[in-house]
Design an enzyme around this catalytic site. Structure first.
Site, PDB file in Angstrom:
ATOM      1  N   LYS A 194      -2.472  -5.882   7.772  1.00  4.21           N
ATOM      2  CA  LYS A 194      -1.330  -5.369   7.014  1.00  4.21           C
ATOM      3  C   LYS A 194      -0.445  -4.487   7.880  1.00  4.21           C
ATOM      4  CE  LYS A 194      -3.371  -5.199   2.370  1.00  4.21           C
ATOM      5  NZ  LYS A 194      -3.624  -4.297   1.207  1.00  4.21           N
ATOM      6  N   HIS A 207      -5.125  -8.253  -9.391  1.00  4.62           N
ATOM      7  CA  HIS A 207      -4.164  -7.235  -8.967  1.00  4.62           C
ATOM      8  C   HIS A 207      -3.755  -6.451 -10.216  1.00  4.62           C
ATOM      9  CE1 HIS A 207      -0.378  -6.126  -6.491  1.00  4.62           C
ATOM     10  NE2 HIS A 207      -0.368  -5.391  -7.604  1.00  4.62           N
ATOM     11  N   LYS A 244       4.972 -11.607  -7.182  1.00  7.16           N
ATOM     12  CA  LYS A 244       4.536 -11.702  -8.576  1.00  7.16           C
ATOM     13  C   LYS A 244       5.424 -12.648  -9.378  1.00  7.16           C
ATOM     14  CE  LYS A 244       3.219  -6.881  -8.056  1.00  7.16           C
ATOM     15  NZ  LYS A 244       3.646  -5.496  -8.297  1.00  7.16           N
ATOM     16  N   GLU A 246      -8.238  -4.417   6.934  1.00  7.44           N
ATOM     17  CA  GLU A 246      -9.242  -4.100   5.932  1.00  7.44           C
ATOM     18  C   GLU A 246      -9.879  -5.392   5.434  1.00  7.44           C
ATOM     19  OE1 GLU A 246      -7.109  -1.974   2.893  1.00  7.44           O
ATOM     20  OE2 GLU A 246      -6.657  -3.794   1.771  1.00  7.44           O
ATOM     21  N   VAL A 306       9.683  -3.933 -10.827  1.00  8.26           N
ATOM     22  CA  VAL A 306      10.360  -5.030 -11.513  1.00  8.26           C
ATOM     23  C   VAL A 306       9.717  -5.275 -12.879  1.00  8.26           C
ATOM     24  CG1 VAL A 306      10.952  -7.483 -11.396  1.00  8.26           C
ATOM     25  CG2 VAL A 306      10.978  -6.096  -9.309  1.00  8.26           C
ATOM     26  N   GLU A 353      -1.290   0.661  -7.133  1.00  8.48           N
ATOM     27  CA  GLU A 353      -1.760  -0.719  -7.142  1.00  8.48           C
ATOM     28  C   GLU A 353      -3.210  -0.775  -6.674  1.00  8.48           C
ATOM     29  OE1 GLU A 353       0.867  -3.398  -5.160  1.00  8.48           O
ATOM     30  OE2 GLU A 353       2.456  -3.063  -6.638  1.00  8.48           O
ATOM     31  N   ARG A 358       8.759   3.936  -6.732  1.00 13.90           N
ATOM     32  CA  ARG A 358       9.983   3.517  -7.419  1.00 13.90           C
ATOM     33  C   ARG A 358       9.607   2.898  -8.756  1.00 13.90           C
ATOM     34  NH1 ARG A 358       9.335  -1.923  -6.828  1.00 13.90           N
ATOM     35  NH2 ARG A 358       8.385  -2.664  -4.897  1.00 13.90           N
ATOM     36  N   LYS A 412       1.246   3.257   5.167  1.00 14.67           N
ATOM     37  CA  LYS A 412      -0.007   2.869   4.528  1.00 14.67           C
ATOM     38  C   LYS A 412      -1.201   3.616   5.100  1.00 14.67           C
ATOM     39  CE  LYS A 412       2.033  -0.060   1.849  1.00 14.67           C
ATOM     40  NZ  LYS A 412       3.424   0.241   2.215  1.00 14.67           N
ATOM     41  N   GLU A 472      -2.039   0.478  -2.623  1.00 12.38           N
ATOM     42  CA  GLU A 472      -0.840   1.185  -2.191  1.00 12.38           C
ATOM     43  C   GLU A 472      -0.161   1.833  -3.390  1.00 12.38           C
ATOM     44  OE1 GLU A 472       1.651  -1.760  -0.398  1.00 12.38           O
ATOM     45  OE2 GLU A 472       2.323  -2.580  -2.317  1.00 12.38           O
TER      46      GLU A 472
END
Length: 444
Positions: A157, A207, A236, A199, A295, A274, A292, A116, A288
């Site tokens: 994080k 989101h 989610k 942060e 979902v 995101e 990939r 990150k 971030e």
């Protein structure tokens, strides 16, 4: 062209990949654990191979077992799905060394964006807005001082975090030392990397994600926005596309920012940028990149009219994108049907599915791997099915989803699902007015 794909995953995503490969005339082999030997993916694939016992660390997370399965079955490509090894750069490197096409981003890109701190530096250089915070990992004292400087609440994080894990919201200086220690221990246990950064925490945020694709020839396309604000403990529950009740200019700026970020990172394949959005100020901030397939990719498929797994395979085979932007048509919503009991704080509720009736109807899609008699294993996540609907407008999509959720009938000893809870959430006035945010579920 790719001739045989080893599917290195399980559940509904394994079924999803097998089906697209069948349509493309590509042979499939499903690598499975002993717990999944009778799975739907195994039944649908051309071939299968057992790679270990039920626990994921001994099967789906075993790089040697997966590679050996590909060799034994003559596969020339591996699709990792999501989760497990899908964002593991070491796995991608081993695939390349073994002459196997990894259907995903290059290992170098995953390494840079999986860290990150590195990802924030790349995106800052590309002009993407970031929330105030540290660019590099910090020790506890420096982190506590920075938190006081930027102001509480802050979020701690994990540098190697992802999937909603390895983060803690801290609302006061008094809470900070304990939260830091707890998050560091969790990050070390889950990711094998205890480095953390800090942060500012954005209250009442939305989101929002931008789906991107990049080919091996330097072209990048964005496929629109998804709203994933309905979450519980950073996981989610409901996703929709397009993101409702946000200014078109803001969505366009996010899409342009995602394309810039993908170019700056040298991205190839499917990726998700995101963002946190402050709807009151009409501002967004980079969070971030997920290297990939997500979902929630079916909602993008529904409004874009594209098979995203097919796009992944085309790009991995070296084909050009052929487009730079796809404009959404209509509205799509996805609900995740989990084997959890909302009446018991969403405790896992596995068991044998004695009755399993899932919805159908116009513009109603179910991605699942379960069936009557299926035993939900204890080693994996609780997702039973993804229910996706499409409609010309948001009100019609909500009505269609609530109708579909009402058709869900899954029963068995000890089994419970989230279907009724999700129907109530979608009928809530705040959701219908698109006034929900990432804290909405906890506020109910």
């Amino acid at each position: 062209m790719i001739g045989c794909v080893l599917v290195a995953n399980r559940g509904e995503i394994a079924v999803r990949v097998v089906r697209t490969c069948a349509e493309l005339g590509i042979r499939t082999v499903v690598a499975h654990s002993s717990a999944d030997r009778d799975s739907a993916a195994v039944r649908l694939a051309d071939d299968s191979v057992q790679i270990g016992p039920g626990p994921a660390k001994d099967s789906y997370l075993s790089i040697p077992a997966v590679i050996e399965a590909a060799r034994a079955k003559g596969a020339d490509a591996i699709h990792p799905g999501y989760g497990f090894l899908s964002e593991n750069p070491d796995f991608a490197e081993v695939c390349e060394a073994e002459g196997l096409t990894f259907i995903g981003p290059p290992a170098k890109v995953m390494t840079q964006l999986g860290d990150k701190s590195s990802a924030r530096a790349i995106m800052s250089g590309a002009g993407l807005p970031l929330l105030p915070g540290s660019r590099d990992p910090l020790e506890a004292d420096a982190a506590e001082a920075l938190a006081a400087e930027i102001g509480f609440p802050v979020i701690v994080k994990a540098v190697a975090g992802g999937g909603g894990r390895g983060m803690s919201v801290v609302r006061s200086a008094a809470e900070f030392p304990r939260a830091w220690a707890r998050t560091r221990a969790a990050a070390q246990a889950v990711f094998g990397d205890g480095r953390l950064y800090v942060e500012r925490y954005l209250e009442s945020a939305r989101h929002v994600e931008i789906q991107v694709f990049a080919d091996q020839h330097g072209d990048v396309a964005q496929l629109g926005a998804r709203d994933c604000s309905l979450q519980r403990r950073h996981q989610k529950l409901v996703e929709e596309s397009p993101a409702p009740m946000l200014p078109e200019d803001l969505i366009r700026e996010m899409g342009e920012a995602a394309v810039r970020g993908a170019r700056a990172a040298g991205y190839v394949g499917a990726g998700t940028f995101e963002f946190l959005v402050d709807p009151r100020a009409a501002r967004f901030y980079f969070m971030e990149v997920n290297c990939r397939l997500q979902v929630e990719h079916p909602v993008t498929e529904a409004v874009a009219g594209l098979d995203l797994v097919r796009e992944q395979i085309r790009i991995a085979a070296g084909e050009p994108l052929g487009y730079t932007e796809v404009l959404p048509r209509g509205v799509a919503i996805e609900c995740r049907i989990n084997a959890e009991d909302p009446a018991r704080e969403f405790a896992p509720a596995p068991g044998v599915l004695e009755v399993c009736h899932l919805p159908a109807g116009p513009f109603t899609r179910v991605d699942t791997h379960v069936y009557p008699g299926y035993r939900v294993p204890p080693w994996y996540d609780s997702l039973l099915a993804k229910l996706i609907v499409w409609a010309p407008d948001r009100d019609a999509a909500i009505a269609r989803m609530r109708r579909a959720l009402g058709e869900v009938e899954v029963r068995g000893p000890g089994v419970a699902t989230t279907a009724e809870f999700l129907s109530d959430v979608l009928d809530h006035p705040r959701f219908r007015a698109a006034e929900h945010d990432t804290t909405f579920i906890e506020s109910l």
